[in-house]
Every structure is written in structure tokens, then in C-alpha cells.
Scaffold this active site. Structure first.
Site, PDB file in Angstrom:
ATOM      1  N   ALA A 146       7.646   1.232  -6.951  1.00 55.26           N
ATOM      2  CA  ALA A 146       8.736   0.580  -7.702  1.00 55.26           C
ATOM      3  C   ALA A 146       9.985   0.464  -6.839  1.00 55.26           C
ATOM      4  O   ALA A 146      10.663  -0.572  -6.838  1.00 55.26           O
ATOM      5  CB  ALA A 146       9.032   1.358  -8.982  1.00 55.26           C
ATOM      6  N   GLU A 151       1.119 -12.452  -4.039  1.00 54.78           N
ATOM      7  CA  GLU A 151      -0.213 -12.976  -3.737  1.00 54.78           C
ATOM      8  C   GLU A 151      -1.291 -12.112  -4.371  1.00 54.78           C
ATOM      9  O   GLU A 151      -1.458 -10.950  -4.011  1.00 54.78           O
ATOM     10  CB  GLU A 151      -0.406 -13.023  -2.210  1.00 54.78           C
ATOM     11  CG  GLU A 151      -1.769 -13.547  -1.769  1.00 54.78           C
ATOM     12  CD  GLU A 151      -1.952 -13.501  -0.263  1.00 54.78           C
ATOM     13  OE1 GLU A 151      -3.112 -13.470   0.194  1.00 54.78           O
ATOM     14  OE2 GLU A 151      -0.937 -13.490   0.457  1.00 54.78           O
ATOM     15  N   LEU A 203       0.835  -1.203   0.000  1.00 49.72           N
ATOM     16  CA  LEU A 203       0.000   0.000   0.000  1.00 49.72           C
ATOM     17  C   LEU A 203       0.867   1.249   0.000  1.00 49.72           C
ATOM     18  O   LEU A 203       1.757   1.398   0.833  1.00 49.72           O
ATOM     19  CB  LEU A 203      -0.910   0.013   1.244  1.00 49.72           C
ATOM     20  CG  LEU A 203      -1.784   1.260   1.407  1.00 49.72           C
ATOM     21  CD1 LEU A 203      -2.806   1.362   0.278  1.00 49.72           C
ATOM     22  CD2 LEU A 203      -2.492   1.249   2.766  1.00 49.72           C
ATOM     23  N   GLY A 217       6.497   7.173  -7.882  1.00 51.53           N
ATOM     24  CA  GLY A 217       7.371   6.045  -8.178  1.00 51.53           C
ATOM     25  C   GLY A 217       7.826   5.286  -6.946  1.00 51.53           C
ATOM     26  O   GLY A 217       8.775   4.492  -7.002  1.00 51.53           O
TER      27      GLY A 217
END
Length: 404
Positions: A239, A261, A227, A236
Site C-alpha cells: 500500500a 497491467e 512484488l 502493509g
């Protein structure tokens, strides 16, 4: 419900206000406010709250330690004695069930907790640092990623407050079992200059990773919850968070590969971007090799260097091949599309073979009752739609790669 009571029904998403408070000034600044994306996990499936006039729910967190303030305001509340026994929804009760213990309801008390945030230091071990220059031309911002475990002193109490954000931004979110020491945590903080001198920290994002066992004495880490808080999106950060996770696990010889998952479309796109940037540095993913099709060499190098599993390596091959394909060349582009469609078509072909086997062992009337497969044209239509959606996603990844 009568029309006369309809004005007492509000959308929970519209009356909730969040803040990550760095200073007292943030409390009065509307620009620091943000809202939830969902509230059904707290207020019920229809996300409505009944029984109040001018309802406003404030959930403020100190930016670093996430000390929490809950404020519930309204100008009027329905009285059962005056409304045939109808009661207002228990807003505070619903929030008490999900908020971490220790939240305060007095704003002055909360302000004193915000002041204590100047001494807050992130829990865990610093594993990655990076800077971001926002597109709007504002000053460069500094971020740090910290690794924590269940046993990290003080972290679980902090995490209890942090994980509450999942309920408002991740559908079907669930709190993790903190008795299981296989959980690892990666938390991103903005490190900013304090007006009083020195640095302070503000929570920006976090991820949980579960260390699954892999026979005989190996590990298969799985990224579970990820999150980025709304004030820190489009920078960004996710990433960099993925890169930090990779950096931590890829050097461990016992790690087989890293999985994810049930990734959302947004997270999968960022994962694809990071993996594609990594894999285009490998010999097996150079243009000349890409045109020859997906190979075991690609799977081996992606896994060996970056712990990418074979399914994801195949996806990265498709992205990089499209990136290096001249789509104006009809033959080259057709060959690419056929290659991807053959992979997408494999499940349909498998189902067709299974139905043929079934036809041999069932009586005609039993088989007719079992068959729900669609015709060839419908299957082709589905395949084309699948491919079109996939190429659209791939092009978004490629666009980001080309505009770094």
C-alpha cells in the site's frame, strides 16, 4: 519411469531454500529461510527435478545489494552408465540461465560479500518513508522507497539481481527490456540499525512502471510488475509502495491517469484500499452523493486529484457506497445490488444485441450454428455469482479500511 526411479523425482518447490542474509548468523538460522511459490518457469511445467538423492538448492542473497550465492547439495546422483542412459536434470544449468551474472558458489566468498553490504546505499532518489509497527508487538520498523530510472548509476546491475525473484512469485513473469528508457522503478528498503552502529538496508519490495505515451504530449504510466518479498508480507508495504508511485506521478501535469497491467486479485485489493481511502476525502464521494449513483463528477474528481481512471473510479464508488449502505435496510441494500448488477450485466446485454443483429443477416441454419449463448436462467446465475464474488472482495477492502 519405473517405480525404482520414482524416489529420484522431487518437487522443485520443496528443495529450494531462499534467504535474505543480513549477517553471518542468518545463514545458520532456519527462521530466515523462505521458499518459492512456483518454479515452473525455471524447471518446467511439472516443477519436478529428476536424478538426485537428498537434493537441496540454496539461493542466498545479501539483504541490501543482493549479491547471490548458489549452493547445490545432494548425497547421490544418477549415472547414465548405470541407468540405461538416463541423465539427471541439469539444475545448475537451468539456474544459470536466469540468475544474474556474478553469482558465487563458494559460501566463504559469499560471506565476504555480505560483510561489504554495510556500505551499501540504495540507488536512486528517496521519495517516501514510513514506519510499521508489526501486529506481534515487536519493535517499530523503518522503510524507505527509492525512485530509479534506467539511467540511474548502478541501478541496472542491481535490478538484474532483483528481478530474478519474479520467476518464483509471479506467474508468466518476464524480464523487462532495459534498452527502453521509459521504465521507472520504485524499490522499498527496510532501514535498520546495524550492531556496528549506523544504518543498513534490506530489500523488501519493488515495482516497475512504464511511461506510456498519450496523445498529444501526455503520459499514461502503467504499473507493471509489483512484488513484496515473503519476509516482508503482511506489513502493509505494498500500500505504501502504491502511494509512493501515486505521489510521484500525480503532480506531473502531463500525466492523464495511472493504470495497472493485468493486476492479480491480491494487488487489486490493495489498490482498491488505497484508492478508496483517497477518494473518500473527495466531495463527490461523500455519502449523500454516493446514494445518487455513479456520476461524471466522481470520475472527474478522482482523475483530477489522484489520476484514477474512470473504470477504477466506478469500482471505488461501489466500494464506498457499500461501506455507507445499511445492509439491514432491505430497500437500500437492494438498490445497491441492482446498481452494481446493472453494470455487470452490460456486457451480457451488449452480446444479446449483437446476436439480434447477426440473426437478421444470417440464414436460420447459419445462425443456429453460430449461437452458443446460454439461456436466461444461466445468464442470471452467472450474474449472481459475479456479484457475490465482487461483494466479497469489496467487503475485504472495507474491513481493512475500518481496522486501520
Amino acid at each position: 519411469m519405473t517405480d525404482a526411479l520414482c524416489h529420484l523425482v522431487v518437487d522443485g518447490n520443496e528443495v529450494l531454500e531462499f534467504k535474505l542474509v543480513r549477517s553471518v548468523q542468518d545463514i545458520e538460522n532456519d527462521d530466515t529461510s523462505f521458499g518459492p511459490e512456483m518454479c515452473h518457469q525455471v524447471f518446467g511445467e511439472n516443477e519436478n527435478i529428476f536424478g538426485y538423492t537428498d537434493l537441496h538448492i540454496r539461493l542466498y542473497y545479501s539483504a541490501g545489494s543482493l549479491q547471490t550465492y548458489l549452493g547445490i547439495e545432494y548425497t547421490d546422483k544418477i549415472e547414465p552408465s548405470k541407468s540405461e542412459g538416463m541423465k539427471a536434470d541439469d539444475v545448475e544449468g537451468a539456474l544459470k540461465k536466469v540468475l544474474a551474472p556474478g553469482f558465487v558458489t563458494n559460501l566463504d566468498h559469499f560471506i565476504s560479500l555480505v560483510d561489504k553490504d554495510k556500505s551499501f546505499i540504495p540507488h536512486g532518489r528517496l521519495v517516501h518513508a514510513f514506519t510499521v509497527t508489526p501486529d506481534d508487538g515487536s519493535d517499530r520498523r523503518m522503510f524507505e522507497v527509492y525512485f530509479s530510472e534506467i539511467s540511474t548509476p548502478g541501478f541496472l546491475t542491481f535490478h538484474e539481481r532483483l528481478q530474478t525473484f519474479l520467476l518464483w512469485y509471479v506467474d508468466a513473469a518476464s524480464f523487462i527490456d532495459v534498452d527502453d528508457d521509459q521504465w521507472n522503478f520504485f524499490t522499498v528498503f527496510e532501514k535498520y540499525d546495524s550492531c556496528e552502529g549506523g544504518h543498513r538496508y534490506a530489500v523488501a519490495a519493488y515495482a516497475t512502471v512504464y511511461r506510456y505515451y498519450a496523445y498529444p504530449r501526455n503520459l499514461r504510466p502503467r504499473i507493471s510488475q509489483v512484488l513484496t518479498l515473503p519476509p516482508f508480507r503482511k506489513l502493509g508495504i505494498c500500500a505504501h509502495l502504491i502511494k509512493a508511485i501515486y505521489t510521484h506521478f500525480t503532480v506531473l501535469p502531463e500525466v492523464v491517469d495511472i493504470t495497472v497491467e493485468d493486476p492479480s486479485a491480491d494487488f487489486q485489493r490493495i489498490r482498491d484500499y488505497v484508492d478508496a481511502k483517497n477518494c473518500e476525502t473527495l466531495p463527490a464521494f461523500q455519502p449523500a452523493k454516493l446514494y445518487q449513483g455513479f456520476s461524471q463528477e466522481m470520475a472527474n474528481q478522482a482523475c483530477s486529484k489522484f489520476k484514477i481512471n474512470k473504470k477504477q473510479a466506478r469500482r471505488i464508488y461501489e466500494i464506498l457506497r457499500l461501506k455507507n449502505t445499511n445492509t439491514s435496510d432491505k430497500t437500500t441494500y437492494l438498490n445497491y445490488r441492482l446498481d452494481v448488477k446493472n453494470r455487470l450485466n452490460a456486457p451480457f446485454q451488449k452480446k444479446k444485441l449483437e446476436m439480434k443483429k447477426l440473426q437478421k443477416v444470417l440464414a436460420p441454419e447459419e445462425f443456429a450454428a453460430t449461437v452458443t449463448s446460454s439461456g436466461v436462467s444461466e445468464t442470471q446465475g452467472r450474474l449472481c455469482a459475479l456479484y457475490a464474488a465482487l461483494e466479497h472482495e469489496y467487503r475485504r477492502v472495507i474491513h481493512r479500511m475500518e481496522h486501520d
